[in-house]
Design an enzyme around this catalytic site. Structure first.
Site, short mmCIF file in Angstrom:
data_model
loop_
_atom_site.label_atom_id
_atom_site.label_comp_id
_atom_site.label_asym_id
_atom_site.label_seq_id
_atom_site.Cartn_x
_atom_site.Cartn_y
_atom_site.Cartn_z
N ARG A 93 0.80 -1.22 0.00
CA ARG A 93 0.00 0.00 0.00
C ARG A 93 0.83 1.27 0.00
O ARG A 93 0.59 2.20 -0.77
CB ARG A 93 -0.91 0.05 1.24
CG ARG A 93 -2.22 -0.64 1.09
CD ARG A 93 -2.67 -1.12 2.45
NE ARG A 93 -1.76 -2.18 2.88
CZ ARG A 93 -1.90 -3.45 2.55
NH1 ARG A 93 -2.94 -3.83 1.87
NH2 ARG A 93 -1.03 -4.37 2.92
N THR A 94 1.81 1.34 0.90
CA THR A 94 2.51 2.60 1.08
C THR A 94 3.26 2.99 -0.19
O THR A 94 3.12 4.11 -0.70
CB THR A 94 3.46 2.53 2.29
OG1 THR A 94 2.70 2.15 3.43
CG2 THR A 94 4.12 3.87 2.55
N LYS A 123 26.00 -3.89 -1.79
CA LYS A 123 27.47 -3.84 -1.94
C LYS A 123 28.12 -3.12 -0.76
O LYS A 123 29.31 -2.91 -0.75
CB LYS A 123 27.82 -3.09 -3.23
CG LYS A 123 27.19 -3.67 -4.48
CD LYS A 123 27.53 -2.79 -5.67
CE LYS A 123 26.75 -3.20 -6.90
NZ LYS A 123 26.88 -2.21 -7.98
N ARG A 144 11.51 3.82 3.16
CA ARG A 144 11.16 2.86 4.23
C ARG A 144 12.41 2.02 4.50
O ARG A 144 13.05 1.52 3.57
CB ARG A 144 10.01 1.96 3.80
CG ARG A 144 9.76 0.83 4.79
CD ARG A 144 8.51 0.05 4.49
NE ARG A 144 7.30 0.79 4.84
CZ ARG A 144 6.08 0.27 4.79
NH1 ARG A 144 5.90 -0.98 4.43
NH2 ARG A 144 5.03 1.01 5.11
N HIS A 175 5.41 6.09 11.31
CA HIS A 175 4.86 5.98 9.95
C HIS A 175 3.88 7.15 9.80
O HIS A 175 2.66 6.96 9.81
CB HIS A 175 4.17 4.63 9.81
CG HIS A 175 3.82 4.23 8.40
ND1 HIS A 175 3.93 5.08 7.33
CD2 HIS A 175 3.37 3.04 7.91
CE1 HIS A 175 3.55 4.44 6.24
NE2 HIS A 175 3.21 3.20 6.56
C1 NCD Z 1 1.92 -1.03 8.19
C2 NCD Z 1 3.42 -0.86 8.28
O1 NCD Z 1 4.15 -1.16 7.32
O2 NCD Z 1 3.84 -0.39 9.33
N1 NCD Z 1 1.47 -1.22 6.87
C3 NCD Z 1 1.19 -0.12 6.14
O3 NCD Z 1 2.04 0.69 5.85
N2 NCD Z 1 -0.10 0.09 5.78
C4 NCD Z 1 1.34 -1.98 9.16
C5 NCD Z 1 1.89 -3.37 9.25
O4 NCD Z 1 2.79 -3.77 8.51
O5 NCD Z 1 1.40 -4.10 10.11
#
Ligand code: NCD
Length: 348
Positions: A93-94, A123, A144, A175
């Site tokens: 999703r993100t 590397k 991320r 997040h």
């Molecule tokens: C979450 C995350 O990656 O922190 N997912 C997301 O970004 N919607 C929640 C999760 O992984 O449980």
């Protein structure tokens, strides 16, 4: 420039001074909530980087973008701009909603979707060098990474080039854009944020979405209940700070009781990847399960989840009108359009 987790081993005096310091900072923001609502060039690393006026600005812009897309608008807001997505942890999703957001704004995307295996990190390249290079290719970076503090570090190295960094998850840290889309969803589903009883459930120790969301909710007048197994409670320092600042927060391990007065139940996954011992995860993974019977017992609850879910919400819940998690994921698009546009100095 990695942010170190706060140490409490230094004892009471350290904690006391730190709480006083926090109260001072919070007062500064609330005295002038409308200060600096221009987000141009700003990083979004922690929800603390934003005051309430700035959060409201993002939500308002997101609403406009949703409306424009709904009317079939083909937007050119970020035409000529380039987004780099740099992902060292799994994501559906993100990453895709950020990339879709950029495309929907007429911009372009370059991506390292699986940085663990395909970037030069394999590397031995440092975040510092990777970021310095990407700032020559992109106008905004979404990252991320599994390490807490990694987004702040990336922002430090992107800063000389004036390229904003948005944190898409730094390990068990934060997040912030998930929290923004959660607020957007709550407001849309319930009409307002003030006055709500919000219950956060699950792995509150490792869950970065709830770390950000709890702080974001405290910008409004809400009552919070935290439901978790004892070993997965929200970090003490976060609860202490927000309570000191006047938010009503209760902690329990009884979901059924907490749900009785809840307007929102925000369910989360037990974060398997953050456990050192698989046996501990196995004992805790089914701590809370929401099924159709739960939804029938609590018909006034709006159910959210950042997704992905594993077993904590059974599929038969999906058909309930107040199970809002798929709408919540869709809202991520509009909120990320707003975040990208605003940090690049544009509006809906
Ligand atoms: C979450 C995350 O990656 O922190 N997912 C997301 O970004 N919607 C929640 C999760 O992984 O449980």
């Amino acid at each position: 420039m990695i942010e170190k987790p706060l140490e409490f081993s230094k004892g009471f005096f350290f904690v006391r001074e730190w709480l006083v310091q926090i109260q001072v900072n919070v007062t500064d923001v609330s005295e002038n909530p409308a200060a600096n609502t221009d987000l141009t060039g700003r990083n979004i690393i922690s929800i603390r980087d934003l005051n309430r006026a700035e959060v409201e600005l993002i939500l308002r812009e997101a609403e406009r973008f949703e409306e424009q897309l709904g009317h079939g608008g083909r937007l050119r807001t970020l035409a000529g701009s380039v987004l780099a997505t740099l992902f060292f942890e799994a994501s559906t999703r993100t990453r895709l909603s950020f990339e879709s957001a950029m495309h929907r704004l007429g911009g372009a995307v370059i991506s390292t979707p699986d940085g663990r295996h395909t970037s030069s990190a394999v590397k031995g390249e440092t975040i510092a060098d990777t970021i310095r290079i990407i700032t020559g290719y992109a106008d905004v970076i979404v990252q991320r990474h599994p390490a807490i503090g990694s987004a702040r570090e990336a922002a430090h190295y992107a800063q000389p080039a004036g390229v904003p960094v948005i944190n898409a998850g730094d390990g068990a840290g934060e997040h912030p854009t998930q929290a923004l889309l959660d607020l957007y969803t709550i407001r849309k589903e319930r009409g307002a944020l003030d006055g709500l009883n919000v219950t956060l459930v699950g792995d509150l120790k490792h869950g970065r979405t709830v770390h950000s969301l709890l702080q974001a909710l405290c910008l409004w007048d809400v009552n919070i209940t935290l439901v978790s197994p004892d070993s997965l409670r929200m970090p003490f320092e976060t609860v202490a700070e927000l309570t000191a600042n006047g938010t009503h927060i209760e902690e329990t391990s009884n979901l059924e009781e907490a749900a009785v007065n809840a307007d929102i139940v925000y369910m989360t996954r037990i974060q398997k990847e953050r456990f050192t011992h698989t046996e501990e995860y196995e004992t805790l993974k089914d701590s809370f399960i929401i099924d159709a019977a739960f939804m029938r017992r609590h018909p006034n609850v709006t159910l959210l989840h950042p997704l992905p879910r594993v077993d904590e919400i059974t599929p038969d819940v999906d058909d309930f009108e107040n199970a809002a998690y798929f709408r919540q994921a869709q809202n991520g698009l509009y909120v990320r359009m707003a975040a990208l546009a605003l940090v690049l100095g544009e509006h809906a």
